[in-house]
Design a protein around this motif. Structure first.
Motif, PDB file in Angstrom:
ATOM      1  N   GLY A 104       5.463  13.150  -1.701  1.00 14.46           N
ATOM      2  CA  GLY A 104       5.670  11.823  -2.280  1.00 14.46           C
ATOM      3  C   GLY A 104       4.874  10.792  -1.496  1.00 14.46           C
ATOM      4  O   GLY A 104       4.025  11.137  -0.666  1.00 14.46           O
ATOM      5  N   ARG A 105       5.136   9.531  -1.745  1.00 13.79           N
ATOM      6  CA  ARG A 105       4.457   8.435  -1.049  1.00 13.79           C
ATOM      7  C   ARG A 105       5.490   7.416  -0.585  1.00 13.79           C
ATOM      8  O   ARG A 105       6.551   7.265  -1.186  1.00 13.79           O
ATOM      9  CB  ARG A 105       3.446   7.734  -1.967  1.00 13.79           C
ATOM     10  CG  ARG A 105       2.341   8.636  -2.489  1.00 13.79           C
ATOM     11  CD  ARG A 105       1.414   9.088  -1.375  1.00 13.79           C
ATOM     12  NE  ARG A 105       0.304   9.871  -1.849  1.00 13.79           N
ATOM     13  CZ  ARG A 105       0.297  11.203  -1.949  1.00 13.79           C
ATOM     14  NH1 ARG A 105       1.366  11.901  -1.633  1.00 13.79           N
ATOM     15  NH2 ARG A 105      -0.773  11.835  -2.361  1.00 13.79           N
ATOM     16  N   MET A 106       5.138   6.700   0.460  1.00 14.98           N
ATOM     17  CA  MET A 106       5.948   5.601   0.974  1.00 14.98           C
ATOM     18  C   MET A 106       5.165   4.314   0.755  1.00 14.98           C
ATOM     19  O   MET A 106       3.941   4.345   0.680  1.00 14.98           O
ATOM     20  CB  MET A 106       6.214   5.796   2.469  1.00 14.98           C
ATOM     21  CG  MET A 106       6.962   7.078   2.763  1.00 14.98           C
ATOM     22  SD  MET A 106       6.945   7.537   4.496  1.00 14.98           S
ATOM     23  CE  MET A 106       5.228   7.968   4.760  1.00 14.98           C
ATOM     24  N   ALA A 107       5.863   3.217   0.656  1.00 14.13           N
ATOM     25  CA  ALA A 107       5.196   1.926   0.469  1.00 14.13           C
ATOM     26  C   ALA A 107       5.350   1.076   1.718  1.00 14.13           C
ATOM     27  O   ALA A 107       6.436   1.001   2.303  1.00 14.13           O
ATOM     28  CB  ALA A 107       5.787   1.186  -0.724  1.00 14.13           C
ATOM     29  N   GLY A 108       4.234   0.478   2.130  1.00 21.11           N
ATOM     30  CA  GLY A 108       4.265  -0.567   3.137  1.00 21.11           C
ATOM     31  C   GLY A 108       4.078  -1.868   2.381  1.00 21.11           C
ATOM     32  O   GLY A 108       3.080  -2.041   1.692  1.00 21.11           O
ATOM     33  N   MET A 109       5.060  -2.752   2.469  1.00 21.73           N
ATOM     34  CA  MET A 109       5.027  -3.968   1.656  1.00 21.73           C
ATOM     35  C   MET A 109       5.319  -5.189   2.513  1.00 21.73           C
ATOM     36  O   MET A 109       6.130  -5.134   3.439  1.00 21.73           O
ATOM     37  CB  MET A 109       6.083  -3.881   0.553  1.00 21.73           C
ATOM     38  CG  MET A 109       6.172  -5.124  -0.303  1.00 21.73           C
ATOM     39  SD  MET A 109       7.619  -5.132  -1.365  1.00 21.73           S
ATOM     40  CE  MET A 109       7.086  -4.039  -2.639  1.00 21.73           C
ATOM     41  N   ILE A 110       4.633  -6.297   2.176  1.00 23.19           N
ATOM     42  CA  ILE A 110       4.880  -7.572   2.856  1.00 23.19           C
ATOM     43  C   ILE A 110       4.760  -8.666   1.798  1.00 23.19           C
ATOM     44  O   ILE A 110       3.964  -8.564   0.865  1.00 23.19           O
ATOM     45  CB  ILE A 110       3.893  -7.783   4.020  1.00 23.19           C
ATOM     46  CG1 ILE A 110       4.297  -8.988   4.858  1.00 23.19           C
ATOM     47  CG2 ILE A 110       2.458  -7.830   3.538  1.00 23.19           C
ATOM     48  CD1 ILE A 110       3.584  -9.047   6.207  1.00 23.19           C
ATOM     49  N   VAL A 167       0.864  -1.181   0.000  1.00 23.16           N
ATOM     50  CA  VAL A 167       0.000   0.000   0.000  1.00 23.16           C
ATOM     51  C   VAL A 167       0.899   1.228   0.000  1.00 23.16           C
ATOM     52  O   VAL A 167       1.999   1.201   0.544  1.00 23.16           O
ATOM     53  CB  VAL A 167      -0.952   0.029   1.216  1.00 23.16           C
ATOM     54  CG1 VAL A 167      -2.003  -1.056   1.096  1.00 23.16           C
ATOM     55  CG2 VAL A 167      -0.198  -0.078   2.525  1.00 23.16           C
ATOM     56  N   LEU A 168       0.440   2.295  -0.652  1.00 18.89           N
ATOM     57  CA  LEU A 168       1.160   3.558  -0.671  1.00 18.89           C
ATOM     58  C   LEU A 168       0.510   4.513   0.322  1.00 18.89           C
ATOM     59  O   LEU A 168      -0.715   4.639   0.346  1.00 18.89           O
ATOM     60  CB  LEU A 168       1.142   4.168  -2.075  1.00 18.89           C
ATOM     61  CG  LEU A 168       1.832   3.352  -3.155  1.00 18.89           C
ATOM     62  CD1 LEU A 168       1.692   4.048  -4.509  1.00 18.89           C
ATOM     63  CD2 LEU A 168       3.295   3.132  -2.814  1.00 18.89           C
ATOM     64  N   VAL A 169       1.328   5.194   1.113  1.00 22.70           N
ATOM     65  CA  VAL A 169       0.834   6.105   2.147  1.00 22.70           C
ATOM     66  C   VAL A 169       1.675   7.373   2.188  1.00 22.70           C
ATOM     67  O   VAL A 169       2.829   7.380   1.748  1.00 22.70           O
ATOM     68  CB  VAL A 169       0.844   5.440   3.540  1.00 22.70           C
ATOM     69  CG1 VAL A 169      -0.109   4.257   3.602  1.00 22.70           C
ATOM     70  CG2 VAL A 169       2.246   5.001   3.921  1.00 22.70           C
ATOM     71  N   ALA A 170       1.074   8.439   2.730  1.00 23.36           N
ATOM     72  CA  ALA A 170       1.818   9.672   2.958  1.00 23.36           C
ATOM     73  C   ALA A 170       1.402  10.314   4.277  1.00 23.36           C
ATOM     74  O   ALA A 170       1.832  11.398   4.571  1.00 23.36           O
ATOM     75  CB  ALA A 170       1.596  10.661   1.815  1.00 23.36           C
ATOM     76  N   ASP A 171       0.588   9.755   5.040  1.00 21.22           N
ATOM     77  CA  ASP A 171       0.191  10.105   6.406  1.00 21.22           C
ATOM     78  C   ASP A 171      -0.679   8.997   6.980  1.00 21.22           C
ATOM     79  O   ASP A 171      -0.737   8.828   8.188  1.00 21.22           O
ATOM     80  CB  ASP A 171      -0.586  11.430   6.483  1.00 21.22           C
ATOM     81  CG  ASP A 171       0.334  12.642   6.491  1.00 21.22           C
ATOM     82  OD1 ASP A 171       1.443  12.559   7.054  1.00 21.22           O
ATOM     83  OD2 ASP A 171      -0.063  13.665   5.920  1.00 21.22           O
ATOM     84  N   CYS A 172      -1.358   8.262   6.115  1.00 21.33           N
ATOM     85  CA  CYS A 172      -2.156   7.130   6.561  1.00 21.33           C
ATOM     86  C   CYS A 172      -1.210   6.045   7.066  1.00 21.33           C
ATOM     87  O   CYS A 172      -0.026   6.032   6.741  1.00 21.33           O
ATOM     88  CB  CYS A 172      -3.004   6.587   5.418  1.00 21.33           C
ATOM     89  SG  CYS A 172      -4.220   7.786   4.815  1.00 21.33           S
ATOM     90  N   ALA A 173      -1.747   5.132   7.856  1.00 24.36           N
ATOM     91  CA  ALA A 173      -0.925   4.059   8.418  1.00 24.36           C
ATOM     92  C   ALA A 173      -0.864   2.869   7.474  1.00 24.36           C
ATOM     93  O   ALA A 173      -1.906   2.370   7.055  1.00 24.36           O
ATOM     94  CB  ALA A 173      -1.492   3.604   9.755  1.00 24.36           C
ATOM     95  N   PRO A 174       0.350   2.399   7.165  1.00 22.88           N
ATOM     96  CA  PRO A 174       0.450   1.096   6.515  1.00 22.88           C
ATOM     97  C   PRO A 174       0.348   0.038   7.615  1.00 22.88           C
ATOM     98  O   PRO A 174       1.086   0.080   8.603  1.00 22.88           O
ATOM     99  CB  PRO A 174       1.849   1.117   5.895  1.00 22.88           C
ATOM    100  CG  PRO A 174       2.635   2.020   6.790  1.00 22.88           C
ATOM    101  CD  PRO A 174       1.651   3.028   7.338  1.00 22.88           C
TER     102      PRO A 174
END
Length: 178
Positions: free
Chosen positions: A167-173, A21-28
């Motif tokens: 920008g965005r960050m990725a939470g990945m599993i 999921v991509l986030v920029a303030d939301c929680a991954p």
């Protein structure tokens, strides 16, 4: 497999699959069955939390893995915290209905703090943590990154801090093979 919305939660059940999921303030929120049968990535902002994305993802993941929610493990990544995220009464009420009251000493849920007038300070990570616990996860299987995305400009993107240019960050599993 999509769980809710347009990719608010994704579940992988085949070895070698990854979900993000991509986030920029939301929680991954990353979930895993410890026996390696399924993993999930959840995009948990206030709207997703209010819509029940966390319990929906827990239910689907546990079902796909043949597990009980108490056996699952979860990690809540960096997101905007109660120090930087002011919301109105409509957001606070939507979260109270979906995530639950779990009152603190001030009579508010632990993820809300009173602001000026009818405003509140929302801790998205704590709301996600409460949603996970109410979904059946155990405290000892739950890890929360305590950093606020808005407070750390050298480490994280923040839509609230930087606006549309963020920008965005990725939470990945991934579900590993073997």
């Amino acid at each position: 497999m999509e769980v809710a919305g347009r990719g608010d939660a994704l579940v992988a059940t085949e070895p070698g699959q990854a979900v993000a999921v991509l986030v920029a303030d939301c929680a991954p929120v990353l979930l895993a069955d410890p026996r390696g049968r399924a993993v999930a990535a959840v995009h948990a902002g206030w709207r997703g939390l209010a819509a029940g994305v966390v319990p929906a993802a827990v239910e689907v993941l546990a079902g796909e893995a043949g597990s009980h929610p108490a056996d699952l493990e979860a990690w809540v990544g960096p997101c905007i915290r109660g120090c930087c995220y002011e919301v109105g009464p409509e957001v606070a009420e939507a979260l109270r209905r979906a995530v639950g009251p779990a009152p603190s000493a001030q009579g508010l849920p632990g993820y809300l703090r009173a602001g000026w007038g009818d405003r509140f300070w929302l801790d998205v990570a704590e709301a996600a943590r409460q949603a996970l616990l109410r979904s059946g996860l155990r405290h000892e299987h739950l890890w929360v990154d305590g950093r606020c995305t808005a407070c750390h400009p050298s480490l994280f993107f923040s839509y609230r801090r930087d606006g549309a240019r963020s920008g965005r960050m990725a939470g990945m599993i991934a579900l590993m093979e073997g």
